[in-house]
Design a protein around this motif. Structure first.
Motif, PDB file in Angstrom:
ATOM      1  N   ILE A  88      56.872   3.537  21.899  1.00 21.55           N
ATOM      2  CA  ILE A  88      56.525   2.135  22.162  1.00 21.55           C
ATOM      3  C   ILE A  88      55.665   1.983  23.416  1.00 21.55           C
ATOM      4  N   ASN A  89      56.024   2.693  24.472  1.00 23.07           N
ATOM      5  CA  ASN A  89      55.367   2.504  25.774  1.00 23.07           C
ATOM      6  C   ASN A  89      54.515   3.675  26.232  1.00 23.07           C
ATOM      7  N   GLY A  90      54.649   4.826  25.583  1.00 18.35           N
ATOM      8  CA  GLY A  90      53.819   5.973  25.924  1.00 18.35           C
ATOM      9  C   GLY A  90      54.455   6.920  26.931  1.00 18.35           C
ATOM     10  N   ALA A  91      53.925   8.134  26.970  1.00 21.95           N
ATOM     11  CA  ALA A  91      54.504   9.187  27.800  1.00 21.95           C
ATOM     12  C   ALA A  91      54.400   8.893  29.290  1.00 21.95           C
ATOM     13  N   GLN A  92      53.277   8.346  29.727  1.00 20.41           N
ATOM     14  CA  GLN A  92      53.111   8.118  31.165  1.00 20.41           C
ATOM     15  C   GLN A  92      54.068   7.050  31.660  1.00 20.41           C
ATOM     16  N   TYR A  93      54.199   5.965  30.907  1.00 22.36           N
ATOM     17  CA  TYR A  93      55.166   4.936  31.302  1.00 22.36           C
ATOM     18  C   TYR A  93      56.563   5.542  31.360  1.00 22.36           C
ATOM     19  N   HIS A  94      56.888   6.371  30.373  1.00 29.07           N
ATOM     20  CA  HIS A  94      58.213   6.982  30.303  1.00 29.07           C
ATOM     21  C   HIS A  94      58.488   7.830  31.542  1.00 29.07           C
ATOM     22  N   ARG A  95      57.539   8.676  31.903  1.00 30.02           N
ATOM     23  CA  ARG A  95      57.734   9.530  33.081  1.00 30.02           C
ATOM     24  C   ARG A  95      57.824   8.690  34.359  1.00 30.02           C
ATOM     25  N   ASP A  96      56.983   7.680  34.440  1.00 30.84           N
ATOM     26  CA  ASP A  96      57.017   6.817  35.621  1.00 30.84           C
ATOM     27  C   ASP A  96      58.337   6.059  35.716  1.00 30.84           C
ATOM     28  N   LEU A  97      58.848   5.627  34.577  1.00 33.54           N
ATOM     29  CA  LEU A  97      60.140   4.936  34.557  1.00 33.54           C
ATOM     30  C   LEU A  97      61.234   5.859  35.082  1.00 33.54           C
ATOM     31  N   LEU A  98      61.248   7.098  34.603  1.00 33.10           N
ATOM     32  CA  LEU A  98      62.292   8.038  35.015  1.00 33.10           C
ATOM     33  C   LEU A  98      62.136   8.471  36.462  1.00 33.10           C
ATOM     34  N   ALA A  99      60.950   8.270  37.005  1.00 31.89           N
ATOM     35  CA  ALA A  99      60.711   8.596  38.420  1.00 31.89           C
ATOM     36  C   ALA A  99      60.965   7.415  39.344  1.00 31.89           C
ATOM     37  N   GLY A 100      61.363   6.277  38.784  1.00 33.52           N
ATOM     38  CA  GLY A 100      61.665   5.105  39.592  1.00 33.52           C
ATOM     39  C   GLY A 100      60.480   4.210  39.884  1.00 33.52           C
ATOM     40  N   LYS A 101      59.369   4.446  39.192  1.00 34.09           N
ATOM     41  CA  LYS A 101      58.175   3.625  39.420  1.00 34.09           C
ATOM     42  C   LYS A 101      58.190   2.343  38.591  1.00 34.09           C
ATOM     43  N   HIS A 102      59.080   2.264  37.629  1.00 33.67           N
ATOM     44  CA  HIS A 102      59.320   1.038  36.865  1.00 33.67           C
ATOM     45  C   HIS A 102      60.814   0.761  36.905  1.00 33.67           C
ATOM     46  N   SER A 103      61.200  -0.366  36.365  1.00 33.50           N
ATOM     47  CA  SER A 103      62.610  -0.756  36.353  1.00 33.50           C
ATOM     48  C   SER A 103      63.153  -0.739  34.931  1.00 33.50           C
ATOM     49  N   PHE A 104      64.422  -0.360  34.802  1.00 34.22           N
ATOM     50  CA  PHE A 104      65.066  -0.408  33.489  1.00 34.22           C
ATOM     51  C   PHE A 104      65.247  -1.842  33.002  1.00 34.22           C
ATOM     52  N   THR A 105      64.980  -2.809  33.853  1.00 35.14           N
ATOM     53  CA  THR A 105      65.046  -4.212  33.436  1.00 35.14           C
ATOM     54  C   THR A 105      63.692  -4.740  32.967  1.00 35.14           C
ATOM     55  N   ASP A 106      62.662  -3.900  32.972  1.00 35.47           N
ATOM     56  CA  ASP A 106      61.329  -4.319  32.535  1.00 35.47           C
ATOM     57  C   ASP A 106      61.339  -4.807  31.083  1.00 35.47           C
ATOM     58  N   THR A 111      56.825  15.811  26.182  1.00 40.63           N
ATOM     59  CA  THR A 111      57.805  15.547  27.227  1.00 40.63           C
ATOM     60  C   THR A 111      58.913  16.592  27.118  1.00 40.63           C
ATOM     61  N   GLN A 112      59.790  16.628  28.131  1.00 41.72           N
ATOM     62  CA  GLN A 112      60.832  17.647  28.170  1.00 41.72           C
ATOM     63  C   GLN A 112      62.164  17.125  27.619  1.00 41.72           C
ATOM     64  N   PHE A 113      62.724  16.134  28.222  1.00 40.95           N
ATOM     65  CA  PHE A 113      63.946  15.453  27.810  1.00 40.95           C
ATOM     66  C   PHE A 113      64.350  14.606  28.998  1.00 40.95           C
ATOM     67  N   PHE A 114      65.246  13.651  28.797  1.00 45.59           N
ATOM     68  CA  PHE A 114      65.557  12.669  29.838  1.00 45.59           C
ATOM     69  C   PHE A 114      65.848  13.316  31.187  1.00 45.59           C
ATOM     70  N   ASN A 115      66.869  14.172  31.268  1.00 41.32           N
ATOM     71  CA  ASN A 115      67.212  14.717  32.577  1.00 41.32           C
ATOM     72  C   ASN A 115      66.204  15.744  33.068  1.00 41.32           C
ATOM     73  N   ARG A 116      65.487  16.377  32.150  1.00 45.48           N
ATOM     74  CA  ARG A 116      64.465  17.335  32.566  1.00 45.48           C
ATOM     75  C   ARG A 116      63.253  16.616  33.152  1.00 45.48           C
ATOM     76  N   ASP A 117      62.985  15.417  32.662  1.00 40.89           N
ATOM     77  CA  ASP A 117      61.882  14.625  33.199  1.00 40.89           C
ATOM     78  C   ASP A 117      62.323  13.724  34.353  1.00 40.89           C
ATOM     79  N   SER A 118      63.632  13.690  34.611  1.00 39.05           N
ATOM     80  CA  SER A 118      64.135  12.898  35.742  1.00 39.05           C
ATOM     81  C   SER A 118      64.953  13.817  36.638  1.00 39.05           C
ATOM     82  N   SER A 119      66.270  13.869  36.415  1.00 39.21           N
ATOM     83  CA  SER A 119      67.129  14.772  37.183  1.00 39.21           C
ATOM     84  C   SER A 119      68.493  14.814  36.536  1.00 39.21           C
ATOM     85  N   ASP A 120      69.245  15.880  36.844  1.00 41.96           N
ATOM     86  CA  ASP A 120      70.624  15.940  36.361  1.00 41.96           C
ATOM     87  C   ASP A 120      71.442  14.790  36.930  1.00 41.96           C
ATOM     88  N   ALA A 121      71.092  14.354  38.141  1.00 36.55           N
ATOM     89  CA  ALA A 121      71.832  13.262  38.767  1.00 36.55           C
ATOM     90  C   ALA A 121      71.640  11.943  38.028  1.00 36.55           C
TER      91      ALA A 121
END
Length: 434
Positions: free
Chosen positions: A223-241, A388-398
């Motif tokens: 829906i939003n594309g790979a770059q938005y997804h990675r940016d979201l997981l990096a904290g550059k967007h909000s889960f409330t968007d 892409t890799q997967f949620f925690n791989r593109d973000s963090s285990d935390a």
């Protein structure tokens, strides 16, 4: 990046078996921080301890075969300790910060290795990348395994893909075909429901709640594309968007077709339900096949996650697996000898032979299993516009537990999505701000 099929195939051919992770997409998921190259005083000789999370029966046996083959070569020796995957994930920080850590560990590159590298917990293995065993690896893989200070901290062994898996015999019996679009997928679900089976298995129960993240990943990249997804997981967007709300609006359309036991069964039990015809299909990575009887593998097939927005480039999940070493190992020379061996075609083919054979080796000269399933999976990854890799791989285990909490709550109470996303953002922000 240039996403034309012709140019991509040419790039992948030069990149070797893991050409898919050579996509520019994965470059942003590379290890991106400093790595500890130091170690405590080194002992001469000794056995290398290899801590493995590959605990499914076939994968565990394959790792045992691999260690046995290494030991037969003469020189350094290794001992294998296999830990349940979820236990491994939660204990990994403890392993790496221990005064007497495992020497070598199975895991993966990306933001997780980034975090450990930044804390000086990973061994600098730059020197082994100049050796013959790794000299033929693609530039993409070299970059994937390199931190931002130019030091390599990882040796890749395989990659795999995610897809919607099903039994060919069931689709033939039910007279249904693979869907390509979201509307076709929903129509398939409606038809399967009339057959008396739950159309969609999940497997997000027990200790494998993280499986639900694959659905979030795919909806977001479709829906939003790979770059938005990675940016979201990096904290550059909000889960409330609003873009994230759209993910869950679309997901809600499929909720009536999920197995009611989806958040009660582990992915291994969900695999059994699929093989026993209690569910019709399942979004999962090929690792699930290690929990399946080998005589049933020939009946398995998959289709790519359906297209939702035709204007959005097709992105796939293609995670990379391999090894990193503790910066505090007492056996640096022996660890590096083992890592060099694990990078060889011989080692990777031994693992494939002992396991389900559904992963794809990273060594450019190693042969995969050559099954129709693997050929189809490789073709899907190699034709993808991005990987892409997967949620925690593109973000963090935390960050993964925050997703587990949010997604399981959504599956149980989808009408509460607004508060769920607000809480998810709050919990994620705590992780990002650390």
């Amino acid at each position: 990046m240039n996403t034309s099929p012709t140019s991509r195939r040419r790039f992948l051919a030069g990149a070797g078996a893991l050409g898919a992770v050579g996509a520019a997409s994965l470059m942003s998921g590379c290890v991106a921080s400093g790595s500890g190259g130091g170690s405590t005083a080194q002992s001469k000789g000794g056995t290398v301890s290899l801590q493995s999370n590959l605990s499914s029966p076939q994968a565990k046996k394959a790792m045992e075969d691999l260690v046995a083959a290494f030991d037969k070569r003469g020189g350094a020796k290794a001992s294998l300790n296999t830990v349940a995957s979820e236990t491994f994930r939660t204990q990994l920080p403890t392993y790496l910060t221990s005064a007497n850590p495992p020497d070598l560990l199975t895991w993966y590159p990306g933001s997780v290795a980034n975090a450990y590298s930044d804390k000086n917990l990973l061994l600098d293995v730059d020197d082994i990348w100049t050796k013959p065993e790794l000299s033929g690896y693609s530039d993409a893989l070299k970059k994937l395994c390199t931190d931002d200070k130019g030091r390599k901290v990882f040796v890749p062994a395989s990659y795999y893909w995610w897809g919607v898996f099903y039994k060919k015999s069931n689709f033939a019996k039910w007279d249904v075909q693979e869907p390509k679009t979201w509307d076709e997928f929903l129509a398939l679900c409606r038809k399967l429901k009339t057959k008396g089976v739950a159309p969609i298995g999940l497997g997000a129960g027990a200790d494998t709640a993280w499986v639900a993240s694959a659905w979030f990943d795919y909806f977001d990249i479709r829906i939003n594309g790979a770059q938005y997804h990675r940016d979201l997981l990096a904290g550059k967007h909000s889960f409330t968007d609003p873009q994230v709300h759209k993910v869950f609006d679309t997901w809600s359309e499929a909720l009536p077709y999920f197995d009611p036991n989806g958040t009660a069964l582990s992915f291994q039990d969900a695999t059994t339900a699929l093989l026993n015809n209690r569910t019709g299909m399942m979004l999962i990575g090929t690792f699930f096949a290690d929990a399946a009887p080998k005589d049933q593998l020939g009946d398995l097939d998959f289709f790519r996650f359906p297209v939702i927005d035709p204007a959005m480039p097709l992105v796939e999940e293609g995670p990379t697996d391999g090894y990193f070493a503790s910066a505090h190992t007492h056996h640096q020379a022996e660890v590096k000898e083992l890592m060099r061996y694990l990078a060889t075609a011989e080692a990777q083919e031994i693992y494939l032979k002992g396991s389900s054979g559904t992963s794809i080796p990273t060594n450019p000269t190693a042969k995969d299993s050559g099954t129709p399933l693997v050929k189809k999976g490789r073709a899907m990854i190699e034709s993808a516009a991005d990987v892409t890799q997967f949620f925690n791989r593109d973000s963090s285990d935390a960050l993964q537990p925050t997703a587990d909490t949010a997604l399981t709550k959504f599956l149980a109470k989808p009408k509460e999505i607004t508060s769920i996303l607000s809480n998810w953002q709050r919990d994620a922000q705590k992780i990002w701000s650390q």
